[in-house]
Design a protein around this motif. Structure first.
Motif, PDB file in Angstrom:
ATOM      1  N   HIS A 108       4.731  23.222 -66.220  1.00 25.91           N
ATOM      2  CA  HIS A 108       5.836  22.498 -66.817  1.00 25.91           C
ATOM      3  C   HIS A 108       6.280  21.260 -65.704  1.00 25.91           C
ATOM      4  O   HIS A 108       5.732  21.206 -64.775  1.00 25.91           O
ATOM      5  CB  HIS A 108       6.945  23.380 -67.211  1.00 25.91           C
ATOM      6  N   MET A 142      11.976  20.501 -70.169  1.00 25.52           N
ATOM      7  CA  MET A 142      11.044  21.700 -70.550  1.00 25.52           C
ATOM      8  C   MET A 142      11.517  22.955 -69.631  1.00 25.52           C
ATOM      9  O   MET A 142      10.618  23.760 -69.292  1.00 25.52           O
ATOM     10  CB  MET A 142       9.749  21.515 -70.835  1.00 25.52           C
ATOM     11  N   GLN A 145      11.029  26.176 -70.905  1.00 25.37           N
ATOM     12  CA  GLN A 145       9.785  26.841 -71.128  1.00 25.37           C
ATOM     13  C   GLN A 145       9.218  27.205 -69.786  1.00 25.37           C
ATOM     14  O   GLN A 145       8.335  28.278 -69.467  1.00 25.37           O
ATOM     15  CB  GLN A 145       8.815  25.717 -71.767  1.00 25.37           C
ATOM     16  N   GLU A 202       3.814  22.050 -72.644  1.00 23.96           N
ATOM     17  CA  GLU A 202       4.650  21.313 -73.742  1.00 23.96           C
ATOM     18  C   GLU A 202       3.761  20.757 -74.573  1.00 23.96           C
ATOM     19  O   GLU A 202       2.716  20.401 -74.260  1.00 23.96           O
ATOM     20  CB  GLU A 202       5.676  20.602 -73.185  1.00 23.96           C
ATOM     21  N   GLU A 430       4.409  26.180 -77.397  1.00 29.14           N
ATOM     22  CA  GLU A 430       5.781  26.251 -77.505  1.00 29.14           C
ATOM     23  C   GLU A 430       5.903  27.790 -77.506  1.00 29.14           C
ATOM     24  O   GLU A 430       5.855  28.517 -78.518  1.00 29.14           O
ATOM     25  CB  GLU A 430       6.426  25.428 -78.615  1.00 29.14           C
ATOM     26  N   GLY A 458      10.356  34.479 -76.304  1.00 31.14           N
ATOM     27  CA  GLY A 458       9.669  33.546 -75.629  1.00 31.14           C
ATOM     28  C   GLY A 458       8.845  34.397 -74.462  1.00 31.14           C
ATOM     29  O   GLY A 458       7.805  34.429 -74.425  1.00 31.14           O
TER      30      GLY A 458
END
Ligand SMILES: [Zn+2]
Length: 470
Positions: A108, A142, A145, A202, A430, A458
């Motif tokens: 990321h 992001m 994430q 991403e 994602e 997630g």
């Protein structure tokens, strides 16, 4: 009586074997506790303002390293001297497996885009958790994430899950402006990436509207940004006496030709699969048109319908948007120069030099000069027939049985091409199901937020993908 002894013996054997297995089997994960912890870590991460420029990623890298150190996962802060200006860094960590399969990397970027605080209803760097959301810049793009990558890796370490593949964690600087973080990392540390087979970052796009999932979108390809400046030099004079040396009409004529140019339609493998997958959701004849989009596009009615969707149009061809325009800054003066900027996005298999030559042929005027505004990134198209793709499909369908897991092309740009060039299969993945409206509003916009439900979703989703790809 006669059966008693064997039962006791069996029970004893059973107890003994489970005790032995317990040494190897992973400990159960308390997902609720892990979700709460993840929300807290994300909130703290958001509080570190890594707006790019200047990025300030050394601070975010130190934050991540502190957490990894605490968990006994070795992490390194890298490239602090090479990344400019001072105060930038990349971070690298690795959780070792038994080495029987190649590694998988979770990547990321730590930087975020600037905010316009006046348009926010909440402090963009407050890390506020309320109404079921973590609020703040970066929660979608992001940092959310990134923290799911981090905490899932930590959960795997804590649980003792046996790994065949090392899990590599990379946090890069400067994705939002120059992409120098990924570029420097790939250039300087080929040794750290040599055994990496797969990479997730991403560029995935799971489409959710009003709580309804349309598909899980794995990003296997993206368009290439190929911006150009067009300029025409003329002779400045007073506008009350028009001359043929006015550069403005000449530039306008060139732009008019470009605006009227219809780029050819071209179906890449991932886009072909995407249309075939989503076709099942449409009634006839649309289903037939999309199921074989190459053929569909030869039917004028189908073609008109397909291309009326701006996203579909953009993934079926090279696109050109005329955007910047500069002539005189005074109404009564013919300028010395007129310039325009155009945003070109190429399909991964288009050769930029060839496309430029086509444009020059269409303009057909040597007075119009083309200058590249940036170096196009390497092309990004990845194979679909992989263990990682199958693992994502399986983990997705665990959650939504019968869900489409498809491959929409990204029309924007990410750091993936930089890693792909290093030979790594690079997917946009994602780990969330974010409402389209939240993405539309928050990503690079205002009141960016990620739901607590999505954080919980997630970590478990990514955990399963990593489990299934072992
Ligand atoms: Zn991003």
């Amino acid at each position: 009586m006669s059966i008693r002894t064997p039962v006791v013996l069996f029970a004893f054997a059973f107890l003994f074997s489970t005790a032995a297995a317990a040494q190897r089997a992973p400990t159960a994960i308390d997902w609720d506790a892990l979700s709460k912890e993840t929300v807290q870590v994300l909130s703290d991460y958001v509080k570190l303002n890594s707006t790019n420029a200047p990025g300030n990623e050394l601070e975010t890298a130190r934050f991540l390293k502190r957490i990894l150190d605490r968990e006994g996962i070795e992490a390194q802060i890298l490239d602090t001297a090479e990344l400019k200006p001072a105060g930038r860094a990349n971070l690298y960590a690795r959780l070792k497996g038994n080495g029987s399969k190649k590694a998988i990397a979770l990547v990321h970027h730590m930087d975020v885009v600037p905010v316009s605080p006046n348009f926010w209803s909440i402090d963009p760097f407050g890390g506020t958790v309320k109404d079921g959301y973590v609020w703040g810049r970066g929660t979608i793009d992001m940092k959310g994430q990134g923290i799911v990558h981090l905490m899932t890796m930590i959960a795997i370490k804590r649980s003792g899950m046996p790994l065949t593949r090392d899990i590599v964690f990379i946090a890069n600087a400067d994705e939002e402006l120059g992409s120098t973080g990924a570029i420097v990392f790939v250039q300087r540390h080929p040794d750290l990436l040599r055994d990496v087979e797969f990479l997730m970052t991403e560029g995935g796009a799971n489409e959710v509207n009003d709580g309804k999932l349309s598909y899980y979108g794995v990003g296997i390809a993206e368009k290439r940004t190929f911006w150009q400046r067009l300029s025409v030099v003329g002779t400045p004079s007073h506008a009350s006496r028009p001359t043929k040396l006015n550069p403005v009409p000449r530039l306008v004529a060139a732009l008019d030709k470009i605006a009227k140019y219809e780029t050819p339609l071209h179906v890449t493998p991932g886009v072909d699969k995407y249309f075939r997958d989503i076709s099942t959701r449409y009634p006839e004849p649309r289903r037939r048109w999309l199921a074989d989009v190459k053929k569909g596009l030869t039917d004028p009615k189908a073609r008109e319908w397909i291309l009326s969707d701006v996203y579909w149009n953009a993934i079926l061809r090279n696109t050109i948007s005329l955007t910047g325009l500069q002539g005189s800054n005074k109404t009564n003066v013919i300028p010395a120069e007129a310039t325009a900027e155009i945003d070109i996005r190429l399909l991964p298999d288009t050769d930029p030099a060839e496309f430029l030559a086509t444009l020059q042929r269409i303009v057909n005027d040597t007075a119009v000069h083309f200058t590249g505004l940036l170096q196009p990134k390497p092309p990004l198209e990845n194979p679909i027939d992989t263990d990682l793709f199958r693992a994502i499909e399986r983990a997705s369908r665990d959650r939504d049985p019968g869900a489409l897991v498809t491959t929409p092309m990204l029309t924007a740009a990410t750091d993936r091409p930089t890693y792909r060039r290093a030979g790594i299969i690079t997917y946009g993945f994602e780990p969330f199901k974010i409402e389209a409206a939240d993405i539309q509003k928050g990503m690079h916009g205002n009141d960016e937020r990620l739901s607590v439900t999505n954080v919980a979703f997630g970590i478990r989703y990514l955990y399963d993908v990593l489990r299934y790809v072992q």
